[in-house]
Design a protein around this motif. Structure first.
Motif, mmCIF file in Angstrom:
data_model
loop_
_atom_site.group_PDB
_atom_site.id
_atom_site.type_symbol
_atom_site.label_atom_id
_atom_site.label_comp_id
_atom_site.label_asym_id
_atom_site.label_seq_id
_atom_site.Cartn_x
_atom_site.Cartn_y
_atom_site.Cartn_z
ATOM 1 N N ALA A 1 24.826 84.408 31.611
ATOM 2 C CA ALA A 1 23.675 85.223 32.006
ATOM 3 C C ALA A 1 22.413 84.374 32.108
ATOM 4 C CB ALA A 1 23.478 86.350 30.995
ATOM 5 N N ALA A 2 22.243 83.432 31.163
ATOM 6 C CA ALA A 2 21.071 82.559 31.207
ATOM 7 C C ALA A 2 21.106 81.667 32.449
ATOM 8 C CB ALA A 2 21.022 81.702 29.947
ATOM 9 N N ARG A 3 22.274 81.213 32.827
ATOM 10 C CA ARG A 3 22.390 80.390 34.032
ATOM 11 C C ARG A 3 22.082 81.203 35.285
ATOM 12 N NH1 ARG A 3 27.821 77.122 32.082
ATOM 13 N NH2 ARG A 3 26.731 75.268 31.273
ATOM 14 N N LEU A 4 22.536 82.436 35.301
ATOM 15 C CA LEU A 4 22.249 83.298 36.450
ATOM 16 C C LEU A 4 20.758 83.609 36.553
ATOM 17 C CD1 LEU A 4 25.286 85.767 36.276
ATOM 18 C CD2 LEU A 4 24.905 83.914 37.924
ATOM 19 N N ARG A 5 20.067 83.622 35.407
ATOM 20 C CA ARG A 5 18.619 83.840 35.434
ATOM 21 C C ARG A 5 17.879 82.620 35.947
ATOM 22 N NH1 ARG A 5 19.282 85.635 30.036
ATOM 23 N NH2 ARG A 5 18.098 83.793 29.336
ATOM 24 N N GLY A 6 18.593 81.516 36.106
ATOM 25 C CA GLY A 6 17.966 80.296 36.598
ATOM 26 C C GLY A 6 17.402 79.402 35.514
ATOM 27 N N GLU A 7 17.820 79.604 34.258
ATOM 28 C CA GLU A 7 17.320 78.775 33.166
ATOM 29 C C GLU A 7 17.812 77.345 33.334
ATOM 30 O OE1 GLU A 7 15.183 79.960 31.361
ATOM 31 O OE2 GLU A 7 15.478 82.124 31.209
ATOM 32 N N GLY A 8 16.940 76.387 32.973
ATOM 33 C CA GLY A 8 17.282 74.980 33.080
ATOM 34 C C GLY A 8 18.147 74.487 31.929
ATOM 35 N N LEU A 9 18.575 73.243 32.042
ATOM 36 C CA LEU A 9 19.456 72.648 31.030
ATOM 37 C C LEU A 9 18.781 72.589 29.667
ATOM 38 C CD1 LEU A 9 22.130 71.210 30.397
ATOM 39 C CD2 LEU A 9 21.036 69.064 31.086
ATOM 40 N N PHE A 10 17.511 72.220 29.642
ATOM 41 C CA PHE A 10 16.786 72.118 28.370
ATOM 42 C C PHE A 10 16.733 73.464 27.669
ATOM 43 C CE2 PHE A 10 12.857 72.300 25.858
ATOM 44 C CZ PHE A 10 13.013 71.181 25.052
ATOM 45 N N HIS A 11 16.447 74.525 28.427
ATOM 46 C CA HIS A 11 16.401 75.863 27.841
ATOM 47 C C HIS A 11 17.777 76.269 27.315
ATOM 48 C CE1 HIS A 11 15.118 80.118 27.465
ATOM 49 N NE2 HIS A 11 16.377 80.362 27.795
ATOM 50 N N LEU A 12 18.817 75.983 28.071
ATOM 51 C CA LEU A 12 20.167 76.366 27.631
ATOM 52 C C LEU A 12 20.524 75.710 26.296
ATOM 53 C CD1 LEU A 12 22.255 76.208 30.942
ATOM 54 C CD2 LEU A 12 21.588 78.239 29.655
ATOM 55 N N ILE A 13 20.191 74.425 26.167
ATOM 56 C CA ILE A 13 20.570 73.709 24.947
ATOM 57 C C ILE A 13 19.711 74.144 23.766
ATOM 58 C CG2 ILE A 13 20.637 71.430 23.856
ATOM 59 C CD1 ILE A 13 21.404 70.261 26.553
ATOM 60 N N VAL A 14 18.399 74.193 23.975
ATOM 61 C CA VAL A 14 17.475 74.442 22.859
ATOM 62 C C VAL A 14 17.422 75.908 22.469
ATOM 63 C CG1 VAL A 14 15.056 74.276 22.130
ATOM 64 C CG2 VAL A 14 16.094 72.415 23.433
ATOM 65 N N ARG A 15 17.419 76.803 23.446
ATOM 66 C CA ARG A 15 17.204 78.222 23.151
ATOM 67 C C ARG A 15 18.487 79.027 23.056
ATOM 68 N NH1 ARG A 15 11.996 79.837 24.219
ATOM 69 N NH2 ARG A 15 12.669 81.728 23.132
ATOM 70 N N GLU A 16 19.560 78.572 23.658
ATOM 71 C CA GLU A 16 20.791 79.363 23.689
ATOM 72 C C GLU A 16 21.914 78.741 22.849
ATOM 73 O OE1 GLU A 16 20.694 82.209 25.087
ATOM 74 O OE2 GLU A 16 18.899 82.043 26.325
ATOM 75 N N ILE A 17 22.187 77.452 23.041
ATOM 76 C CA ILE A 17 23.327 76.822 22.365
ATOM 77 C C ILE A 17 22.974 76.408 20.944
ATOM 78 C CG2 ILE A 17 24.982 74.913 22.446
ATOM 79 C CD1 ILE A 17 24.650 74.853 25.465
ATOM 80 N N LEU A 18 21.858 75.718 20.769
ATOM 81 C CA LEU A 18 21.505 75.170 19.454
ATOM 82 C C LEU A 18 21.382 76.226 18.359
ATOM 83 C CD1 LEU A 18 20.860 72.680 17.809
ATOM 84 C CD2 LEU A 18 18.462 72.886 18.521
ATOM 85 N N PRO A 19 20.695 77.365 18.599
ATOM 86 C CA PRO A 19 20.617 78.358 17.519
ATOM 87 C C PRO A 19 21.986 78.870 17.073
ATOM 88 C CG PRO A 19 18.984 78.826 19.214
ATOM 89 C CD PRO A 19 19.875 77.765 19.762
ATOM 90 N N ASN A 20 22.933 78.970 17.976
ATOM 91 C CA ASN A 20 24.264 79.457 17.630
ATOM 92 C C ASN A 20 25.157 78.371 17.023
ATOM 93 O OD1 ASN A 20 24.483 82.374 18.841
ATOM 94 N ND2 ASN A 20 23.424 81.167 20.393
ATOM 95 N N ALA A 21 24.734 77.120 17.162
ATOM 96 C CA ALA A 21 25.508 76.010 16.586
ATOM 97 C C ALA A 21 24.870 75.470 15.313
ATOM 98 C CB ALA A 21 25.633 74.885 17.609
ATOM 99 N N SER A 22 23.766 76.062 14.880
ATOM 100 C CA SER A 22 22.993 75.487 13.774
ATOM 101 C C SER A 22 23.733 75.500 12.443
ATOM 102 C CB SER A 22 21.657 76.230 13.634
ATOM 103 O OG SER A 22 21.881 77.608 13.381
ATOM 104 N N ALA A 23 24.488 76.571 12.146
ATOM 105 C CA ALA A 23 25.138 76.672 10.830
ATOM 106 C C ALA A 23 26.119 75.526 10.567
ATOM 107 C CB ALA A 23 25.829 78.023 10.695
ATOM 108 N N PRO A 24 27.099 75.273 11.457
ATOM 109 C CA PRO A 24 27.995 74.139 11.189
ATOM 110 C C PRO A 24 27.302 72.789 11.262
ATOM 111 C CG PRO A 24 28.453 75.085 13.354
ATOM 112 C CD PRO A 24 27.520 76.023 12.657
ATOM 113 N N LEU A 25 26.267 72.676 12.085
ATOM 114 C CA LEU A 25 25.562 71.402 12.186
ATOM 115 C C LEU A 25 24.764 71.106 10.922
ATOM 116 C CD1 LEU A 25 24.294 71.430 15.901
ATOM 117 C CD2 LEU A 25 26.194 70.140 14.917
ATOM 118 N N ILE A 26 24.138 72.131 10.341
ATOM 119 C CA ILE A 26 23.400 71.932 9.094
ATOM 120 C C ILE A 26 24.346 71.534 7.970
ATOM 121 C CG2 ILE A 26 22.056 73.111 7.307
ATOM 122 C CD1 ILE A 26 20.765 74.749 9.541
ATOM 123 N N ALA A 27 25.498 72.188 7.912
ATOM 124 C CA ALA A 27 26.488 71.828 6.905
ATOM 125 C C ALA A 27 26.984 70.397 7.121
ATOM 126 C CB ALA A 27 27.654 72.810 6.946
#
Length: 307
Positions: free
Chosen positions: A203-229
């Protein structure tokens, strides 16, 4: 009889540590408002003990000049003086105060390990999430490079590179950070690959979001728990690697105080029944256990499992 006495004191130490961990959690639960207080109220005693130990290490590292009675490099007496009121842990092979060097070792060893881990984590997680988000040839190139680097044993590779480029602190940090970033890359890429196939990413890609937004705002928050551990676990590995390299003579160089080199420099005392060389090793082991206790608790919370 000596074995029973040793077991008794170990049991006492464990009991005191667990009691201190429980008390520390109660203090945090009372002092912190709302949700934060409830989180610490439900935390296991082992996590409380781990956080207390980490806090003590941080305070010792920050306040080292105020705690240590002597400089880390100052020769204050004869070689291998016994414990007394002036030199609480005696002196080392050059006549430097062991207690002061132990205190400064917390700043040097732990501080360098933290900076190295942060750099390795930044490099590995950025490249891992980038490979997952972009895919294609970039993912293939980065993954194959990482595979090649991971095929070489980390300690052997570190020894080789430090022998070639020298053993300065900057070189030590860069070499270990690059080698350890490969492990972070694998985890970040694996987690990121599971996230990029989700509907909200499409959905974010269809909205035209850029790569930086996808990584920082969409992927990173959902990957934070295992990465912090993983950050906690990676810190332990880096911490042990630096200590091992210092013990072998290619880590933090003298006269800078470092726990790994302190064990090597004073190992001869063990043959005379003196436990002083074991104290830096004990500091290394205690911090490693404490960080693992906290990481285990964080992984348990991130998994969503209930007691």
């Amino acid at each position: 009889m000596e074995v029973l006495t040793t077991l008794f004191w170990i049991a006492v130490a464990v009991s005191v540590g667990m009691a201190a961990g429980w008390l520390f959690l109660r203090v945090l639960a009372t002092a912190l408002p709302g949700r934060a207080g409830r989180v610490f109220r439900s935390a296991p005693i082992s996590a409380g003990f781990g956080m207390l130990v980490i806090l003590i290490y941080l305070l010792v590292a920050i306040l080292a000049p105020a705690i240590a009675p002597f400089s880390e490099r100052e020769v204050v007496g004869g070689q291998f003086l016994p414990w007394d009121a002036t030199h609480l842990l005696g002196t080392d092979n050059l006549g430097r105060d062991m207690f002061s060097r132990l205190v400064y070792g917390a700043r040097n060893t732990v501080g360098i390990a933290f900076v190295t881990t942060a750099l390795a984590f930044l490099l590995g997680s950025v490249l891992g999430l980038l490979a997952a988000a972009v895919g294609g040839w970039l993912d293939q190139v980065l993954s194959r490079v990482v595979d090649v680097l991971m095929a070489i044993p980390a300690l052997v590779f570190s020894l080789l590179l430090l022998t070639i480029f020298g053993t300065s602190v900057v070189t030590l940090i860069l070499v270990i950070a690059v080698i350890d970033s490969t492990r972070v890359f694998r985890l970040a890429r694996s987690v990121g690959m599971n996230i990029v196939v989700m509907d909200f990413i499409e959905a974010a890609r269809l909205r035209g979001e850029g790569l930086f937004h996808l990584i920082v705002r969409e992927i990173l928050p959902n990957a934070s728990a295992p990465l912090i551990a993983e950050f906690g676990l990676r810190f332990c590995f880096v911490f042990l690697t630096i200590s091992a390299l210092s013990f072998l003579g290619l880590g933090i160089q003298p006269p800078t105080a470092d726990w790994g080199s302190m064990v090597k420099e004073n190992a001869v005392l063990i043959t005379f029944g003196d436990i002083t060389p074991l104290l830096p090793a004990g500091c290394i082991a205690l911090l490693t256990v404490a960080v693992n206790f906290v990481v285990d608790w964080m992984l348990h919370r991130a998994s969503g499992l209930k007691e």
